[in-house]
Enzyme design. Structure first.
Site, PDB file in Angstrom:
ATOM      1  N   ASP A 106      37.404  39.437  36.171  1.00 14.36           N
ATOM      2  CA  ASP A 106      36.068  38.831  36.265  1.00 14.36           C
ATOM      3  C   ASP A 106      36.184  37.309  36.217  1.00 14.36           C
ATOM      4  O   ASP A 106      37.165  36.778  35.693  1.00 14.36           O
ATOM      5  CB  ASP A 106      35.197  39.294  35.085  1.00 14.36           C
ATOM      6  CG  ASP A 106      35.004  40.795  35.098  1.00 14.36           C
ATOM      7  OD1 ASP A 106      35.070  41.386  36.183  1.00 14.36           O
ATOM      8  OD2 ASP A 106      34.797  41.365  34.009  1.00 14.36           O
TER       9      ASP A 106
HETATM   10  N1  URA Z   1      37.869  44.668  32.333  1.00 12.04           N
HETATM   11  C1  URA Z   1      36.789  43.871  32.420  1.00 12.04           C
HETATM   12  O1  URA Z   1      35.728  44.199  31.936  1.00 12.04           O
HETATM   13  N2  URA Z   1      36.931  42.685  33.056  1.00 12.04           N
HETATM   14  C2  URA Z   1      38.104  42.239  33.578  1.00 12.04           C
HETATM   15  O2  URA Z   1      38.164  41.140  34.124  1.00 12.04           O
HETATM   16  C3  URA Z   1      39.217  43.090  33.469  1.00 12.04           C
HETATM   17  C4  URA Z   1      39.079  44.297  32.837  1.00 12.04           C
END
Ligand code: URA
Length: 239
Positions: A106
């Site tokens: 993310d």
């Molecule tokens: N899980 C998440 O919620 N976000 C990420 O970036 C990676 C794994």
């Protein structure tokens, strides 16, 4: 090993269009073994080839495998909309080579991100059938309790998943710190699992994929490095 003309070699390594690569060569900006090469038709074995372009050395690589220490506020998507894309953290050649992230983090997640221009490698690594453990450090809004750890280990039901998802390992590291290991790579998985267990993830960091750790790579936030075969060999599914 194959023999290619110098303009093709430069183009394959992401230095630009064939026309631009020819101009670089004719302008004397390309050297091999300390000698300027200004004939773009000259052919070279690519195996152990090291090119100097604008005084910087580049080893010929059929494909590139990269580890990036992703900072927050960069997007992994191909067409980033709110933040710069992760490719802006790499030399321009890698965009020409169509390097892309292997899976996604993310925009607000930091840590280890693999990138490559090797389609089958990207596909194999991203496959849901490939259970490579990924280690995350989550900061939680609510305190980490034994009950939270137990729920994450037992499995939590996410609304669009057919079956509960469980953490392979889950360890309390502090009042609001949790280390969680997952083998799947579902969308927002850590954040959604924490939300489903009545907590909230306020910050997330990935420190490890398979046996490959950011610590061992020795790169700092925003930095990248090439991965060699011994490091790629660490990206194996759990036994
Ligand atoms: N899980 C998440 O919620 N976000 C990420 O970036 C990676 C794994």
């Amino acid at each position: 090993m194959s023999k290619l003309s110098l303009d093709r070699i430069l183009q394959s390594q992401g230095f630009g269009t064939r026309k631009y690569c020819r101009a670089l060569i004719e302008d004397g900006d390309v050297a091999i073994g300390g000698e300027i090469q200004d004939n773009y038709k000259a052919t070279f074995e690519t195996g152990d080839l090291v090119l100097t372009v604008f005084d910087e050395e580049w080893r010929y690589r059929e494909h590139v495998y990269i580890a990036l220490y992703k900072p927050a506020n960069y997007e992994c998507s191909r067409k980033p909309s709110h933040h710069p894309g992760v490719l802006t953290l790499l030399p321009e050649q890698f965009s020409w080579r169509e390097v892309q992230p292997v899976g996604r983090l993310d925009h607000d997640t930091t840590g280890l991100l693999l990138m490559s221009d090797d389609g089958p490698f990207i596909h194999a690594q991203s496959s849901p059938k490939r259970h490579v453990p990924k280690v995350y450090q989550a900061t939680t809004a609510e305190p980490v309790t034994d009950a939270l750890v137990e729920r994450l280990l037992a499995g939590v039901q996410l609304h669009d998943e057919p079956a509960p998802l469980r953490a392979v390992s889950c360890v309390k590291r502090g009042e609001h710190q949790l280390e969680i290991v997952l083998e799947q790579g579902k969308y927002h998985q850590v954040k959604r699992m924490l939300a489903a267990a009545d907590n909230h993830c306020s910050a997330l960091h990935r420190s490890q994929i398979g046996g490959l750790t950011l610590d061992a790579l020795g790169i700092r936030e925003g930095e990248w490095c090439f991965l060699e075969q011994a490091q790629l060999d660490l990206l194996v599914p759990a036994a």
